[in-house]
Design a protein around this motif. Structure first.
Motif, mmCIF file in Angstrom:
data_model
loop_
_atom_site.group_PDB
_atom_site.id
_atom_site.type_symbol
_atom_site.label_atom_id
_atom_site.label_comp_id
_atom_site.label_asym_id
_atom_site.label_seq_id
_atom_site.Cartn_x
_atom_site.Cartn_y
_atom_site.Cartn_z
ATOM 1 N N SER A 124 54.903 44.120 15.410
ATOM 2 C CA SER A 124 53.652 44.817 15.091
ATOM 3 C C SER A 124 53.912 46.273 14.712
ATOM 4 O O SER A 124 53.272 46.805 13.793
ATOM 5 C CB SER A 124 52.696 44.741 16.284
ATOM 6 N N TYR A 210 47.735 46.212 15.289
ATOM 7 C CA TYR A 210 47.043 45.234 14.451
ATOM 8 C C TYR A 210 45.616 45.666 14.144
ATOM 9 O O TYR A 210 45.091 45.368 13.069
ATOM 10 C CB TYR A 210 47.057 43.856 15.113
ATOM 11 N N PHE A 254 49.695 38.042 13.477
ATOM 12 C CA PHE A 254 48.575 38.191 14.404
ATOM 13 C C PHE A 254 48.274 36.860 15.096
ATOM 14 O O PHE A 254 47.948 36.834 16.286
ATOM 15 C CB PHE A 254 47.352 38.692 13.646
ATOM 16 N N THR A 257 50.907 36.331 17.757
ATOM 17 C CA THR A 257 50.657 37.210 18.899
ATOM 18 C C THR A 257 49.450 36.748 19.695
ATOM 19 O O THR A 257 49.470 36.757 20.933
ATOM 20 C CB THR A 257 50.442 38.650 18.413
ATOM 21 N N SER A 258 48.391 36.323 19.005
ATOM 22 C CA SER A 258 47.178 35.884 19.703
ATOM 23 C C SER A 258 47.456 34.657 20.550
ATOM 24 O O SER A 258 47.045 34.595 21.721
ATOM 25 C CB SER A 258 46.068 35.587 18.683
#
Length: 348
Positions: A124, A210, A254, A257-258
């Motif tokens: 990130s 992000y 993203f 990561t989520s």
């Protein structure tokens, strides 16, 4: 865990999920099935990711590939380390004492998942620098600095969990071992230490970067579309909206990561509740732990389904494997036919 998790006193195997024990089978069937299933998925999935990165040169053009490969190697080692609790549940004889094996397993898996979490945070940051400082990116992010950063990730992960041998149970439970479940307790201060030194900084970095990445991408997209509409109106042509070129790649990362934090959140909550003596349950311990470990497989699935360049590399790799198998089959058939002709010639 707390003393409420009593040990094995009836001669039955120690099983965290009581429903898994069968009188005809002298091991924890359900735990073994879950762990072996995850182990096969994690190992096979991450091996494919590593091979695709080595076979697809386009993927290595992104500096984030260094961190993604680091994450893939860490997740692969997580899958390999799952062999230890599998052997324990199958009552395979281990030379070392159960307490030492339990502590080493908990430490190693904690370090590996910490490396994955730190890699996501570095990804990130890398994307944030690429979008906010595109002109100076190549001078700021160099291969030498990337190697130093990856080395720092591993050293930091090893050092953060090193006190677990004397301070308390680390972030990952080895509760498939009876000694871990009954004798190795979590410590609230050590839990706070891990949260402050690892979980909270990584979560803050990811959320901050992000959020700003998508904000900048929306701003760039709006400006590009306004210019396109302005020039198209002057030329008498209809302009089409074009997304930010970095937004698609940011969306892939993203998603990774989520999913990482979604799968980790139940475990982190349980870890905090257990260490503060609010709630303790062996079934919740097992399920939340292995739910978090399953993230080691989800990373490669999300990346393979979301990244077009990765999909091309995967198709190229599968095509090369199929072509190799076909050549071997043709060579085998031709050698078989030659041997048959030679044997027939001897009888003539």
């Amino acid at each position: 865990m707390n003393s409420s998790l009593v040990g094995n006193q009836s001669g039955r195997p120690f099983c965290l999920l009581a429903i898994s024990y069968l009188e005809t089978i002298n091991f924890c069937l359900l735990e073994v099935v879950i762990i072996v299933f995850l182990m096969v998925l994690i190992i096979s999935g991450n091996i494919i990711v590593i091979f695709v990165f080595h076979c697809a040169p386009l993927l290595n053009h992104h500096t984030t590939s260094y961190f993604i490969q680091t994450m893939a190697y860490a997740d692969l080692l997580v899958g390999v380390s799952c062999l230890v609790p599998s052997l324990s549940l199958l009552h395979y004889p281990i030379v070392l004492s159960e307490s030492l094996v339990c502590q080493i397993f908990g430490y190693v898996v904690s370090v590996l998942k910490s490396a994955s979490m730190a890699s996501l945070a570095c990804i990130s940051i890398d994307r944030y620098i690429a979008i906010t400082k595109p002109l100076t990116y190549n001078t700021l992010v160099t291969p030498w600095r990337l190697r130093i950063c990856i080395l720092t990730i591993w050293l930091y992960s090893c050092l953060v969990f090193l006190p677990s041998f004397h301070w308390g149970k680390p972030g990952y439970h080895g509760d498939v071992f009876q000694w871990c479940a009954n004798s190795w307790n979590t410590d609230p201060y050590f839990t706070l230490f891990i949260v402050v030194m690892l979980y909270a900084p990584a979560a803050f970095i990811v959320c901050f970067t992000y959020f700003n990445i998508f904000r900048i991408c929306q701003q760039h997209t709006k400006e590009i579309n306004e210019r396109r509409v302005r020039f198209s109106s002057q030329d008498g042509e209809a302009g089409e909206a074009q997304p930010c070129p970095d937004k698609r790649y940011a969306m892939v990362l993203f998603r990774i990561t989520s999913v990482f934090y979604i799968l980790w959140l139940p475990y982190i909550i349980y870890f905090l509740l257990e260490s503060s003596n609010v709630y303790s349950n062996r079934v919740a311990s097992f399920l939340t732990t292995w739910l978090a470990i399953s993230n080691s497989f989800c990373n490669c699935v999300i990346y393979s389904l979301s990244n077009s360049v990765f999909q091309k590399g995967l198709k190229r790799l599968s095509g090369a494997i199929c072509a190799s198998c076909a050549r071997q089959r043709v060579a085998k058939d031709s050698s078989t036919s030659r041997s048959k002709r030679s044997s027939n010639g001897c009888h003539v």
